[in-house]
Design an enzyme around this catalytic site. Structure first.
Site, PDB file in Angstrom:
ATOM      1  N   GLY A  25       0.731  -1.162  -0.107  1.00  0.00           N
ATOM      2  CA  GLY A  25       0.074  -0.020  -0.111  1.00  0.00           C
ATOM      3  C   GLY A  25       0.873   1.307   0.005  1.00  0.00           C
ATOM      4  O   GLY A  25       2.175   1.155  -0.008  1.00  0.00           O
ATOM      5  N   SER A  26       0.176   2.556   0.073  1.00  0.00           N
ATOM      6  CA  SER A  26       1.083   3.307   0.064  1.00  0.00           C
ATOM      7  C   SER A  26       2.176   3.724   1.029  1.00  0.00           C
ATOM      8  O   SER A  26       3.253   3.968   0.787  1.00  0.00           O
ATOM      9  CB  SER A  26       0.342   4.939   0.054  1.00  0.00           C
ATOM     10  OG  SER A  26      -0.575   4.695   1.209  1.00  0.00           O
ATOM     11  N   GLU A  28       3.891   1.451   2.256  1.00  0.00           N
ATOM     12  CA  GLU A  28       5.025   0.439   2.109  1.00  0.00           C
ATOM     13  C   GLU A  28       5.737   0.832   0.733  1.00  0.00           C
ATOM     14  O   GLU A  28       7.020   0.322   0.555  1.00  0.00           O
ATOM     15  CB  GLU A  28       4.537  -0.956   1.869  1.00  0.00           C
ATOM     16  CG  GLU A  28       3.902  -1.744   3.125  1.00  0.00           C
ATOM     17  CD  GLU A  28       2.587  -0.823   3.301  1.00  0.00           C
ATOM     18  OE1 GLU A  28       1.718  -0.702   2.541  1.00  0.00           O
ATOM     19  OE2 GLU A  28       2.225  -0.841   4.598  1.00  0.00           O
ATOM     20  N   GLU A  47      -3.854 -10.713   2.524  1.00  0.00           N
ATOM     21  CA  GLU A  47      -2.694 -10.675   3.534  1.00  0.00           C
ATOM     22  C   GLU A  47      -2.785 -12.188   4.175  1.00  0.00           C
ATOM     23  O   GLU A  47      -1.626 -12.653   4.633  1.00  0.00           O
ATOM     24  CB  GLU A  47      -2.723  -9.589   4.459  1.00  0.00           C
ATOM     25  CG  GLU A  47      -2.091  -8.239   3.808  1.00  0.00           C
ATOM     26  CD  GLU A  47      -3.373  -7.540   3.059  1.00  0.00           C
ATOM     27  OE1 GLU A  47      -4.351  -7.972   3.000  1.00  0.00           O
ATOM     28  OE2 GLU A  47      -3.200  -6.403   2.767  1.00  0.00           O
ATOM     29  N   HIS A  70       0.422  -4.123   4.601  1.00  0.00           N
ATOM     30  CA  HIS A  70       0.012  -2.999   4.808  1.00  0.00           C
ATOM     31  C   HIS A  70      -0.685  -2.420   5.860  1.00  0.00           C
ATOM     32  O   HIS A  70      -1.714  -2.886   6.222  1.00  0.00           O
ATOM     33  CB  HIS A  70      -1.041  -2.688   3.545  1.00  0.00           C
ATOM     34  CG  HIS A  70      -1.631  -1.333   3.355  1.00  0.00           C
ATOM     35  ND1 HIS A  70      -0.764  -0.140   3.259  1.00  0.00           N
ATOM     36  CD2 HIS A  70      -2.950  -0.883   3.123  1.00  0.00           C
ATOM     37  CE1 HIS A  70      -1.471   0.921   3.356  1.00  0.00           C
ATOM     38  NE2 HIS A  70      -2.810   0.507   3.235  1.00  0.00           N
ATOM     39  N   HIS A 281      -7.831 -31.185  21.963  1.00  0.00           N
ATOM     40  CA  HIS A 281      -8.849 -30.536  21.002  1.00  0.00           C
ATOM     41  C   HIS A 281     -10.119 -30.911  21.702  1.00  0.00           C
ATOM     42  O   HIS A 281     -10.576 -30.036  22.483  1.00  0.00           O
ATOM     43  CB  HIS A 281      -8.779 -31.066  19.516  1.00  0.00           C
ATOM     44  CG  HIS A 281      -9.552 -30.039  18.561  1.00  0.00           C
ATOM     45  ND1 HIS A 281      -9.863 -30.291  17.351  1.00  0.00           N
ATOM     46  CD2 HIS A 281     -10.583 -29.214  18.974  1.00  0.00           C
ATOM     47  CE1 HIS A 281     -10.640 -29.673  16.786  1.00  0.00           C
ATOM     48  NE2 HIS A 281     -11.204 -28.789  17.697  1.00  0.00           N
ATOM     49  N   GLY A 401      -5.154 -24.837  13.525  1.00  0.00           N
ATOM     50  CA  GLY A 401      -6.424 -25.323  12.743  1.00  0.00           C
ATOM     51  C   GLY A 401      -6.938 -24.137  12.192  1.00  0.00           C
ATOM     52  O   GLY A 401      -8.083 -24.246  11.768  1.00  0.00           O
TER      53      GLY A 401
HETATM   54  N1  TZD Z   1     -12.865 -20.592  10.300  1.00  0.00           N
HETATM   55  C1  TZD Z   1     -11.360 -20.709  10.447  1.00  0.00           C
HETATM   56  C2  TZD Z   1     -10.390 -19.684   9.790  1.00  0.00           C
HETATM   57  N2  TZD Z   1     -10.867 -21.879  10.744  1.00  0.00           N
HETATM   58  C3  TZD Z   1     -11.518 -22.776  11.271  1.00  0.00           C
HETATM   59  N3  TZD Z   1     -11.006 -23.786  11.708  1.00  0.00           N
HETATM   60  C4  TZD Z   1     -13.065 -22.799  11.307  1.00  0.00           C
HETATM   61  C5  TZD Z   1     -13.500 -21.474  10.539  1.00  0.00           C
HETATM   62  C6  TZD Z   1     -13.748 -23.877  11.463  1.00  0.00           C
HETATM   63  N4  TZD Z   1     -13.967 -25.181  10.919  1.00  0.00           N
HETATM   64  C7  TZD Z   1     -13.134 -26.242  11.374  1.00  0.00           C
HETATM   65  O1  TZD Z   1     -12.479 -26.280  12.298  1.00  0.00           O
HETATM   66  S1  TZD Z   1     -13.147 -27.596  10.155  1.00  0.00           S
HETATM   67  C8  TZD Z   1     -14.061 -26.699   9.171  1.00  0.00           C
HETATM   68  C9  TZD Z   1     -14.159 -25.347   9.669  1.00  0.00           C
HETATM   69  C10 TZD Z   1     -15.252 -24.482   8.853  1.00  0.00           C
HETATM   70  C11 TZD Z   1     -14.602 -27.330   7.903  1.00  0.00           C
HETATM   71  C12 TZD Z   1     -13.552 -27.281   6.777  1.00  0.00           C
HETATM   72  O2  TZD Z   1     -14.041 -28.141   5.802  1.00  0.00           O
HETATM   73  P1  TZD Z   1     -13.380 -28.763   4.586  1.00  0.00           P
HETATM   74  O3  TZD Z   1     -13.004 -30.115   5.166  1.00  0.00           O
HETATM   75  O4  TZD Z   1     -14.311 -28.782   3.384  1.00  0.00           O
HETATM   76  O5  TZD Z   1     -12.130 -27.963   4.132  1.00  0.00           O
HETATM   77  P2  TZD Z   1     -13.692 -31.492   5.383  1.00  0.00           P
HETATM   78  O6  TZD Z   1     -12.931 -32.368   5.113  1.00  0.00           O
HETATM   79  O7  TZD Z   1     -15.032 -31.383   4.845  1.00  0.00           O
HETATM   80  O8  TZD Z   1     -13.870 -31.372   7.057  1.00  0.00           O
END
Ligand code: TZD
Ligand code: CA
Length: 528
Positions: A25-26, A28, A47, A70, A281, A401
């Site tokens: 951006g500006s 940078e 980003e 940015h 988890h 995750g």
């Molecule tokens: N947003 C973000 C940034 N990270 C996350 N982990 C989630 C939402 C929540 N989330 C999970 O923890 S797994 C998942 C989500 C939305 C589903 C991913 O779906 P996919 O994979 O199609 O990539 P599968 O194999 O169908 O589970």
């Protein structure tokens, strides 16, 4: 005249940080003036993608990666990706442009108010140099801090009027500095560890991502073979620290308190190396340790050591510690474990391919040193069971995750490892968080093979909805996405396959070529 800018580029060059991942951006632009010919700028269109690519690059090269974002908006967009970088000990040196110094107070457009607060707590250090003359020194500090154990992202906010200022006297010393860490346990600590291992009747080895990060995979193999130990990968695995068809290998531990105790029951000593204890988890309380077991934890991260709820910990360099242990340990007279049986091929059920079949095909056709960047959450166990990984640096999964890692990180890993082929295995949900990385792959001709597993849903969340008793949750399906059109829109050759034969053909063709390819694979939904 040597400027703050040229002194800073000297420091970056000296540390090999000649690839800049950014979105400008500006604020940078003055940093990018007279961009040196021996540097390359890798443009990401969002980003989250910029940080994800740099994360993949840093993880796969083992070296710090430089990022330029940015101001506040760019930093904010990158923060989701920082959750993963933080938990994978990824040494990202993130810079962000700031308004000129005299305009921050009035909060002119693009003033990053409280810039140093913004990326916390996902960085080890965050600073805005107190004056222009301190910028090169602060950059040097950022690079050294990111690289010292435990490696982690750091953040520097730099007012854009600083770059053209004269470099301070003596700045040449900065580029010449080396900062190293030493981390071998004392002889007494080593002797205690060795004794605990030698006296255990049924020890088990649990390995985490930092074993792979330290390149200590082979030392782990030697240790397992010497003591005839079963080997598990620590829960929520973000890397592969051990060859997956080794006779000692057993798989990835479940990510639940009671699940781990159940799987490790019968062992009297649990040696955890290079992982938190543990990265749980799903909440499933129970005994932290199986009956009669003692846990010893080797880690490069004092925070991991301190926060664990059980066991003794030793903080140090993983490779040096394992090497020193191996010099002392006598071979065990226990029997060598037998390798796990290979899972049987899946029979086709109806129209859609089973993910297991996709992975069997992949295992058969991919080069033996392929690198897998995985972000399809419901297929993790199936993947680990079916795809052989032999070499260090063969697997990357978002360490926190945070979705949006897979597509960009695959691009960054491929840039760092041009001799090996990167295969991104991305869910149809995950793909959308980092989809613009396809554009970078196309424009820079980065030959990742992107397999998009299209089951039309957030598969893992469907399973979680069952676990948490929320059968009626809205917003779990993602129908109506056409990844071939999206891929083509971003400039990547894209195909869809409807059966195993077509998958084989397209995968073989993609692997024989030298360009990015997207293969959309409609699949069944399975349980994680
Ligand atoms: N947003 C973000 C940034 N990270 C996350 N982990 C989630 C939402 C929540 N989330 C999970 O923890 S797994 C998942 C989500 C939305 C589903 C991913 O779906 P996919 O994979 O199609 O990539 P599968 O194999 O169908 O589970
Ligand atoms: Ca899905």
């Amino acid at each position: 005249m040597k400027t703050v800018r040229s002194a800073s580029y000297d420091i970056l060059r000296r540390h090999g940080l000649t690839t800049i991942f950014g979105n400008p951006g500006s604020n940078e632009l003055p940093f990018l003036k007279d961009f040196p010919e021996d540097f390359r700028y890798v443009l990401g269109l969002h980003e989250g993608v910029v940080v994800g690519m740099a994360d993949g690059y840093a993880l796969a090269s083992g070296k710090p990666a430089f990022v330029n974002l940015h101001a506040a908006a760019g930093t904010g967009n990158g923060m989701g990706a920082l959750t993963n970088a933080w938990y994978s000990h990824s040494p990202l040196v993130i810079s962000a442009g700031q308004q000129v110094r005299s305009m921050i107070g009035v909060e002119a457009m693009l003033a990053n108010v409280e810039a140093t607060q913004l990326p916390k707590p996902l960085v080890k250090w965050s600073a805005e140099p107190a004056c222009a003359a301190d910028v090169p020194r602060a950059l040097s500090q950022a690079i050294h801090l990111a690289s010292l154990p435990p490696k982690a992202p750091v953040y520097l906010s730099i007012p854009y009027d600083d770059w053209a200022q004269p470099a301070p006297a003596g700045s040449e010393h900065l580029a010449a500095r080396e900062v190293a860490s030493a981390g071998l346990p004392s002889p007494a600590q080593l002797a205690a560890l060795q004794q605990a291992l030698a006296q255990a009747s049924n020890p088990v080895l649990v390995l985490g991502p930092d074993v792979d990060g330290a390149g200590a995979n082979d030392l782990a193999v030697q240790l397992a073979e010497r003591l005839r130990m079963l080997v598990w990968v620590a829960p929520s695995a973000s890397r592969c620290p051990f060859p997956t068809r080794h006779p000692c290998f057993r798989g990835v531990l479940p990510a639940a308190i009671d699940g781990i105790s159940r799987v490790l029951a019968g062992h009297d000593l649990i040696l955890v190396v290079g992982a938190p204890v543990f990265r749980y988890h799903q909440f499933s309380p129970g005994a932290y340790l199986p009956e009669g077991a003692k846990l010893v934890h080797l880690t490069c991260d004092p925070s991991e050591a301190a926060r664990a709820p059980m066991g003794d910990a030793l903080v140090g360099d993983l490779s040096l510690t394992l090497q020193a242990l191996l010099e002392e340990l006598q071979p065990s007279s226990r029997c060598m474990p037998g390798a796990l049986p290979r899972p049987a091929p899946r029979q086709a059920e109806g129209e859609l391919l089973h993910p297991a079949t996709v992975f069997d095909v992949l295992d058969e056709l991919a080069p033996e040193d392929a690198i897998y960047v995985k972000e399809s959450t419901s297929t993790v166990s199936a993947f680990w069971r079916r795809v052989e990984m032999r070499h260090p640096g063969s697997y990357y999964f978002p360490a926190a995750g945070g979705l949006g890692f897979g597509l960009p990180a695959a691009v960054g890993v491929q840039l760092a490892q041009p001799q090996r082929r990167v295969i991104g295995i991305i869910g149809d949900g995950s793909a959308n968080y980092g989809i613009t990385a396809l554009w970078t792959a196309a424009q820079y001709r980065i030959p990742v093979v992107f397999l998009i597993l299209k089951n039309g849903t957030y598969g893992a969340l469907r399973w979680f909805a069952g676990v948490l008793d929320v059968p009626d949750a809205p917003g779990l399906d993602v129908p109506g996405l056409d990844f071939c059109q999206l891929g083509r829109g971003y400039g990547v050759r894209s195909v869809t396959v409807s059966d195993e034969a077509a998958l084989r053909e397209e995968l073989a063709r993609a692997l024989a070529g030298n360009e990015p390819v997207l293969i959309e694979v409609p699949t069944l939904t399975i349980e994680p």
